[in-house]
Enzyme design. Structure first.
Site, PDB file in Angstrom:
ATOM      1  N   LYS A  18     -23.082 -38.382  22.514  1.00 40.40           N
ATOM      2  CA  LYS A  18     -24.040 -37.339  23.150  1.00 40.40           C
ATOM      3  C   LYS A  18     -23.798 -37.500  24.540  1.00 40.40           C
ATOM      4  O   LYS A  18     -23.627 -36.945  25.339  1.00 40.40           O
ATOM      5  CB  LYS A  18     -25.318 -38.393  22.922  1.00 40.40           C
ATOM      6  CG  LYS A  18     -25.226 -39.912  24.091  1.00 40.40           C
ATOM      7  CD  LYS A  18     -25.970 -40.703  24.230  1.00 40.40           C
ATOM      8  CE  LYS A  18     -25.906 -42.268  24.416  1.00 40.40           C
ATOM      9  NZ  LYS A  18     -25.971 -41.777  25.782  1.00 40.40           N
ATOM     10  N   ASP A  19     -22.309 -38.199  24.584  1.00 36.99           N
ATOM     11  CA  ASP A  19     -21.830 -37.792  26.043  1.00 36.99           C
ATOM     12  C   ASP A  19     -20.398 -36.921  26.752  1.00 36.99           C
ATOM     13  O   ASP A  19     -20.139 -36.272  27.676  1.00 36.99           O
ATOM     14  CB  ASP A  19     -21.026 -39.237  26.413  1.00 36.99           C
ATOM     15  CG  ASP A  19     -21.213 -40.790  26.710  1.00 36.99           C
ATOM     16  OD1 ASP A  19     -23.038 -40.388  26.476  1.00 36.99           O
ATOM     17  OD2 ASP A  19     -20.161 -41.659  26.621  1.00 36.99           O
ATOM     18  N   ARG A  38     -34.670 -38.338  30.305  1.00 35.87           N
ATOM     19  CA  ARG A  38     -35.129 -38.323  29.145  1.00 35.87           C
ATOM     20  C   ARG A  38     -35.981 -39.063  29.191  1.00 35.87           C
ATOM     21  O   ARG A  38     -37.505 -38.840  28.405  1.00 35.87           O
ATOM     22  CB  ARG A  38     -34.298 -38.280  28.134  1.00 35.87           C
ATOM     23  CG  ARG A  38     -34.671 -37.607  27.006  1.00 35.87           C
ATOM     24  CD  ARG A  38     -33.642 -37.802  25.256  1.00 35.87           C
ATOM     25  NE  ARG A  38     -32.927 -39.272  25.535  1.00 35.87           N
ATOM     26  CZ  ARG A  38     -33.098 -39.970  24.958  1.00 35.87           C
ATOM     27  NH1 ARG A  38     -34.451 -40.640  24.709  1.00 35.87           N
ATOM     28  NH2 ARG A  38     -32.447 -41.421  25.408  1.00 35.87           N
ATOM     29  N   ARG A  39     -35.004 -40.459  29.051  1.00 38.40           N
ATOM     30  CA  ARG A  39     -36.139 -41.300  28.889  1.00 38.40           C
ATOM     31  C   ARG A  39     -37.269 -41.364  30.174  1.00 38.40           C
ATOM     32  O   ARG A  39     -38.632 -42.071  29.455  1.00 38.40           O
ATOM     33  CB  ARG A  39     -35.636 -42.967  29.204  1.00 38.40           C
ATOM     34  CG  ARG A  39     -34.988 -42.841  27.351  1.00 38.40           C
ATOM     35  CD  ARG A  39     -34.151 -43.928  27.278  1.00 38.40           C
ATOM     36  NE  ARG A  39     -32.902 -44.499  26.046  1.00 38.40           N
ATOM     37  CZ  ARG A  39     -31.883 -44.399  26.668  1.00 38.40           C
ATOM     38  NH1 ARG A  39     -31.018 -44.404  27.697  1.00 38.40           N
ATOM     39  NH2 ARG A  39     -30.829 -44.364  25.750  1.00 38.40           N
ATOM     40  N   ARG A  76     -28.591 -48.280  36.552  1.00 37.45           N
ATOM     41  CA  ARG A  76     -26.933 -47.768  35.606  1.00 37.45           C
ATOM     42  C   ARG A  76     -26.166 -49.565  35.586  1.00 37.45           C
ATOM     43  O   ARG A  76     -26.736 -50.255  35.503  1.00 37.45           O
ATOM     44  CB  ARG A  76     -25.749 -47.540  36.733  1.00 37.45           C
ATOM     45  CG  ARG A  76     -25.760 -45.798  36.803  1.00 37.45           C
ATOM     46  CD  ARG A  76     -25.113 -45.135  36.175  1.00 37.45           C
ATOM     47  NE  ARG A  76     -23.828 -46.249  35.071  1.00 37.45           N
ATOM     48  CZ  ARG A  76     -23.096 -45.812  35.876  1.00 37.45           C
ATOM     49  NH1 ARG A  76     -22.674 -44.636  36.890  1.00 37.45           N
ATOM     50  NH2 ARG A  76     -21.414 -45.843  35.401  1.00 37.45           N
ATOM     51  N   ARG A  91     -27.394 -54.345  31.866  1.00 36.56           N
ATOM     52  CA  ARG A  91     -29.108 -53.949  31.502  1.00 36.56           C
ATOM     53  C   ARG A  91     -30.049 -54.669  31.452  1.00 36.56           C
ATOM     54  O   ARG A  91     -30.911 -55.402  31.233  1.00 36.56           O
ATOM     55  CB  ARG A  91     -29.180 -52.622  30.800  1.00 36.56           C
ATOM     56  CG  ARG A  91     -28.348 -51.493  31.847  1.00 36.56           C
ATOM     57  CD  ARG A  91     -28.804 -50.173  31.103  1.00 36.56           C
ATOM     58  NE  ARG A  91     -27.563 -48.932  31.622  1.00 36.56           N
ATOM     59  CZ  ARG A  91     -27.757 -47.787  31.241  1.00 36.56           C
ATOM     60  NH1 ARG A  91     -28.961 -47.633  30.741  1.00 36.56           N
ATOM     61  NH2 ARG A  91     -26.712 -46.953  31.875  1.00 36.56           N
ATOM     62  N   CYS A 151     -26.292 -33.506  29.647  1.00 41.23           N
ATOM     63  CA  CYS A 151     -26.658 -34.783  28.626  1.00 41.23           C
ATOM     64  C   CYS A 151     -28.057 -35.444  29.324  1.00 41.23           C
ATOM     65  O   CYS A 151     -28.232 -36.783  29.392  1.00 41.23           O
ATOM     66  CB  CYS A 151     -25.823 -36.064  28.749  1.00 41.23           C
ATOM     67  SG  CYS A 151     -24.802 -36.514  29.876  1.00 41.23           S
TER      68      CYS A 151
END
Length: 309
Positions: free
Chosen positions: A79-80, A127-128, A145, A151, A240
């Site tokens: 996805k990156d 997106r989230r 980040r 996280r 992305c």
């Protein structure tokens, strides 16, 4: 014994884990030894939000090392990758994809529905953020980040300052922390990013021997699903960091395997969303993605993408 092949990787715990897993699978399949070569990317040096840094920030240094002959192949979180592939490079394998869904990690192991109004929930993806807003749960969504461990520490660590985070299940699983997941989010609530959970094994296009060896790692169903999702993303001309989501599943149909592709474009504030789907055969994966993107654009997706600029 053959000299080890050099596998380029970022230095994060997740990148090292998925690179080592790929190296082990490659050695098991081919008998060739592999050594990991750590490469520092500009994304690793910055604390800015991913949406600000831009597409490919974790990829360019690895590709530069590949083209310079400093490494023989690289492993990326698919996805990156920018949707445009340089002619000099080749995606030689897409290994079996991890579960592409997002997960919630929360204090008290609460599910999304159990979080009280006003709870602070962190995530790094537009997106989230957009889809969390769209749920109307009165949550305080905070852009964050950092790597997966940092996280999670913001929820479960001694200095926790968030009630929950939403992150990709694949990364949590690859780091062996799946037991800390409070809820795996249904794609109907949180549609994943295109190619989430998939790896891309990349080498130089002219390295025919290595292209052939790496093919042993390729998983055709995973590649077909990712091709469909990425074709949608490319046709929308979105990166992305855009509020675009897609999830392709392969299932057995009456005339063989079929791809069922769902796609969505959501306004950053979650107030508007366009969600559509298409089906077709794995051989037509790219065309399915392009057609679904065209459907989304016909229904006004370009106006939502523009609102994110």
């Amino acid at each position: 014994m053959s000299s080890p092949l050099r596998l380029g990787t970022r230095g994060s715990a997740l990148a090292l884990a998925q690179s080592q897993q790929t190296a082990d699978a490659f050695t098991a399949a081919t008998g060739r030894p592999v050594e990991l070569v750590r490469i520092v990317t500009s994304g690793d040096r910055s604390n800015a939000p991913v949406a600000t840094l831009g597409v490919g920030v974790f990829v360019s240094a690895l590709r530069d090392a590949l083209l310079a002959g400093e490494i023989d192949f690289a492993v990326h979180s698919y996805k990156d990758l920018p949707t445009a592939l340089p002619a000099s490079l080749h995606i030689a394998a897409v290994p079996p994809r991890q579960d592409p869904r997002d997960v919630l990690i929360s204090r008290g192991d609460r599910t999304l529905a159990e979080l009280p109004p006003g709870s602070t929930i962190g995530t790094g993806a537009v997106r989230r953020i957009a889809q969390l807003h769209a749920l109307g749960l009165e949550l305080q969504v905070t852009p964050i980040r950092g790597n997966i461990d940092s996280r999670i520490a913001r929820v479960l660590g001694p200095e926790a300052d968030l009630d929950a985070v939403v992150i990709a299940r694949a990364g949590v699983a690859r780091l062996g922390r799946a037991s800390e997941i409070a809820e795996t989010l249904d794609p109907m609530l949180m549609l994943p990013a295109p190619a989430q959970g998939a790896l891309a094994v990349e080498c130089r296009s002219d390295d025919a021997d290595l292209v052939e060896l790496l093919a042993a790692l390729d998983h055709a169903p995973s590649r077909a699903a990712v091709v469909a999702e990425r074709a949608l993303l490319a046709t929308l001309e979105a990166g992305c960091s855009a509020p675009v989501a897609a999830h392709a599943e392969l299932a057995e149909g009456e005339e063989g395997d079929e791809i069922y592709l769902r796609g969505a474009v959501i306004s950053p504030d979650g107030s508007r969303a366009i969600r559509l789907s298409r089906t077709g055969t794995p051989a037509d994966a790219a065309e399915i993605g392009k057609a679904l993107a065209a459907d989304l654009l016909e229904n006004g997706a370009d106006t939502l993408l523009g609102s994110n600029a």
